[in-house]
Scaffold this motif. Sequence first.
Motif, PDB file in Angstrom:
ATOM      1  N   LEU A   9       0.855  -1.197   0.000  1.00 59.21           N
ATOM      2  CA  LEU A   9       0.000   0.000   0.000  1.00 59.21           C
ATOM      3  C   LEU A   9       0.888   1.243   0.000  1.00 59.21           C
ATOM      4  O   LEU A   9       1.761   1.398   0.862  1.00 59.21           O
ATOM      5  N   LEU A  10       0.681   2.091  -0.984  1.00 58.44           N
ATOM      6  CA  LEU A  10       1.426   3.362  -1.056  1.00 58.44           C
ATOM      7  C   LEU A  10       0.510   4.495  -0.615  1.00 58.44           C
ATOM      8  O   LEU A  10      -0.627   4.574  -1.075  1.00 58.44           O
ATOM      9  N   LEU A  55       3.999   1.886   2.454  1.00 58.17           N
ATOM     10  CA  LEU A  55       4.945   2.999   2.235  1.00 58.17           C
ATOM     11  C   LEU A  55       4.170   4.272   2.515  1.00 58.17           C
ATOM     12  O   LEU A  55       3.195   4.566   1.823  1.00 58.17           O
ATOM     13  N   LEU A  56       4.601   5.009   3.506  1.00 58.79           N
ATOM     14  CA  LEU A  56       3.769   6.086   4.024  1.00 58.79           C
ATOM     15  C   LEU A  56       4.496   7.438   4.017  1.00 58.79           C
ATOM     16  O   LEU A  56       5.603   7.558   4.559  1.00 58.79           O
ATOM     17  N   ASP A  57       3.854   8.412   3.394  1.00 60.55           N
ATOM     18  CA  ASP A  57       4.412   9.776   3.399  1.00 60.55           C
ATOM     19  C   ASP A  57       4.095  10.427   4.753  1.00 60.55           C
ATOM     20  O   ASP A  57       3.040  10.159   5.337  1.00 60.55           O
ATOM     21  N   LEU A  88       8.236   7.504   4.036  1.00 54.74           N
ATOM     22  CA  LEU A  88       8.854   8.094   2.858  1.00 54.74           C
ATOM     23  C   LEU A  88       8.607   9.588   2.986  1.00 54.74           C
ATOM     24  O   LEU A  88       7.474  10.047   2.844  1.00 54.74           O
ATOM     25  N   SER A  89       9.670  10.342   3.317  1.00 54.49           N
ATOM     26  CA  SER A  89       9.387  11.735   3.655  1.00 54.49           C
ATOM     27  C   SER A  89      10.412  12.706   3.108  1.00 54.49           C
ATOM     28  O   SER A  89      11.582  12.371   2.923  1.00 54.49           O
ATOM     29  N   ALA A  90       9.933  13.924   2.857  1.00 51.84           N
ATOM     30  CA  ALA A  90      10.855  14.990   2.431  1.00 51.84           C
ATOM     31  C   ALA A  90      11.491  15.644   3.646  1.00 51.84           C
ATOM     32  O   ALA A  90      12.386  16.465   3.518  1.00 51.84           O
ATOM     33  N   ARG A  91      10.996  15.290   4.842  1.00 48.14           N
ATOM     34  CA  ARG A  91      11.564  15.862   6.070  1.00 48.14           C
ATOM     35  C   ARG A  91      12.774  15.033   6.476  1.00 48.14           C
ATOM     36  O   ARG A  91      12.622  13.867   6.820  1.00 48.14           O
ATOM     37  N   ILE A 109      12.827   6.562   4.898  1.00 44.93           N
ATOM     38  CA  ILE A 109      13.585   6.952   3.702  1.00 44.93           C
ATOM     39  C   ILE A 109      13.281   8.413   3.389  1.00 44.93           C
ATOM     40  O   ILE A 109      12.118   8.814   3.364  1.00 44.93           O
ATOM     41  N   THR A 110      14.358   9.179   3.181  1.00 38.36           N
ATOM     42  CA  THR A 110      14.120  10.610   2.885  1.00 38.36           C
ATOM     43  C   THR A 110      14.157  10.849   1.380  1.00 38.36           C
ATOM     44  O   THR A 110      14.935  10.232   0.653  1.00 38.36           O
ATOM     45  N   LYS A 111      13.283  11.744   0.959  1.00 36.59           N
ATOM     46  CA  LYS A 111      13.258  12.158  -0.455  1.00 36.59           C
ATOM     47  C   LYS A 111      14.361  13.188  -0.665  1.00 36.59           C
ATOM     48  O   LYS A 111      14.617  13.963   0.245  1.00 36.59           O
ATOM     49  N   PRO A 112      15.015  13.275  -1.786  1.00 34.32           N
ATOM     50  CA  PRO A 112      14.852  12.406  -2.942  1.00 34.32           C
ATOM     51  C   PRO A 112      15.601  11.094  -2.739  1.00 34.32           C
ATOM     52  O   PRO A 112      16.760  11.122  -2.321  1.00 34.32           O
TER      53      PRO A 112
END
Lengths: 236, 408
Positions: A9-10, A55-57, A88-91, A109-112
């Motif tokens: 699940l995304l 996978l969770l923002d 999965l975060s940009a923070r 996991i950090t973006k990018p």
Amino acid sequence: MELYESRILLVDDELQILKMVKELLVNEGYKNVDAASGYNEAIELFRAGEYEIVLLDVMLPEGDGFSLFNDFAKIGEKKNRDVPVIFLSARDEDKDRLKGLGLGADDYITKPFLPEELLLRIKAVLRRVWHFYDTEKSQQACIGDVVVNWDAGTVTKNGSIMMITAKEWALLKKLWENRGKIVSINALCDTLWPDGSYGYENSLMVHIRRLREKIENNPSKPENLITVRGLGYKLK
Amino acid sequence: MRRVKNFLKYIITFIFIFLILMLVDIIFISIVGICTNSASSHVRVGWLSEQLTRSSQPDGMGNYFIMSEEGLEVIDMMDGFAMLIDENGKVCWEYKMPEELPKEYSNKEIVSFTRWYLKDYPVHTWITDDGIFVFGKPKESEWILNLRFVMDTVKIYLAYGPIIFIGDVILLVVIPVIVVRRQSRRRERERTAWIAGVSHDIRTPLSIVLGTAAVLKEETGDAVIVKKAELIEAQALKIRTLISNLNTENKLQFGLGSWNKEKFTMAAVVREVVCDIANSLQDERYGFDADISEETEGFMVCADRELVRRLFENLVNNAVKHNPDGCNVSVRMKKGCFPYRCIIIVEDDGCGVGPKTLRRMNMPMEWKELPEHGLGLRLVKHIAGLYHWRVRFGKGSTGGLQCLVQIA
């Protein structure tokens, strides 16, 4: 169940990210990938489905990913199913990462992110939590003319079967998982001696030499297990 | 500790500036005082009274006194007047005395003008054998101030005055420093938040760029498109490194980052960095090797592992970036000379840099230039500075660039 049959699940409010990650996963071979772009949609899907990984923002418009994680945990508890979650975060601040991992997430996991890295991390969590092995890796590996049988712990060279020791198996496995890449001396030592690898560099060389005797036609001129001076070893 | 040092530096600078200003002010006041209180404007009344002597011939008023030529000259020069009051309070001699002044004075009047003014004329008095000699000046030419203090008050002033003065000076220095520092901290925080916000917003699109390039590579069978996708990927990775460097550099520059302190083996980090770069590059034009001496194999440091990683990542990436035709990058690690415990040399055999650039690279960092170029190396210096390590750039043995990191 096979690894690639895992239901994923995304959850991300960015539709482009959802589309891209879904494509990545489908191209990798995953057959069951669902996507939700909002908090409530994610809850509904999670309640209805039996997912192997989420996978969770962290930043969602209707509430943050940390709260959603807690809701997933409550639903999972009712279902008696502890589903692993990767944030999965940009923070990228340490405090966010620690908060996510502190809640009980399996990875952050950090973006990018590098697409390859994301796939590897998903695989690692699935293997660790559900004890999956993808078909390719669970059976055997071909290194040049040599065939390695992971289950039996044997190496077949020129028709003769040789046993490999537990240390050689772990060493070969590590190199095989990173084939084509240099694995540093320290990383190999950590694999063989997880309690503290310092001072084992010479012992590592001994294991490498013995392994070469089993997988190389001419161990003094290795073609498969290459030394990268001062750095580590690479399996071609 | 660094903040305290900076604060002390500011205070010392402000005190220094304050003292310089005080000195300049004192010099200015002294010059003005000397110029305006010159001999021509300051009369010694005692001397003037001596110029008035008894004479055998009576003057116009029937008094037997005569003022010397020098005395009269001085009185004229000052635009003043003079008179002698006898024991009975009568003016027995005068020179250019204003008409409005009386010719006779009571004791009360005499006591009053010896301390203050005589009908608004500032006067100086001198007791002579013949009476009281009075020298007067034009109205509003002098300010008379009589000061009288109780001795106890003077003692208290002397005891506490310097302390109050020093306290005032410190307050004058500290308050502006605190205000200025607070404002600059606020600006620094705003800038850091702005950079963090912008980089946060770039992260998601960059993920999409990287992921889409990977999907494109996977799905297409066209070699040209694969090449283009790889180019997009490489550029996106450069932006990722740039954002990361920018964030870290900003936090280091303004002391707003919180860095971990952990003990780790330096050799492991160095090898990890080189292996990761070699693995991600996968380009045969670039070769990597390491030479770590046996005595430094177990060398531990206590620092933020990620920051140290970034330092070496930037050095190796710099070698790759500046040698687009390929090069060999070697990392050597050996025991250092006191006070440095270890030396790590990152060297390439590429095109190197000119002496001018090399000199600039070894110069201390300044914010005069915008760091669009060489942000990676700025970060290297900053990280090294944080741990009191030393970074020197030089020419490699084969003409390439060499960077020496000395670890304390």
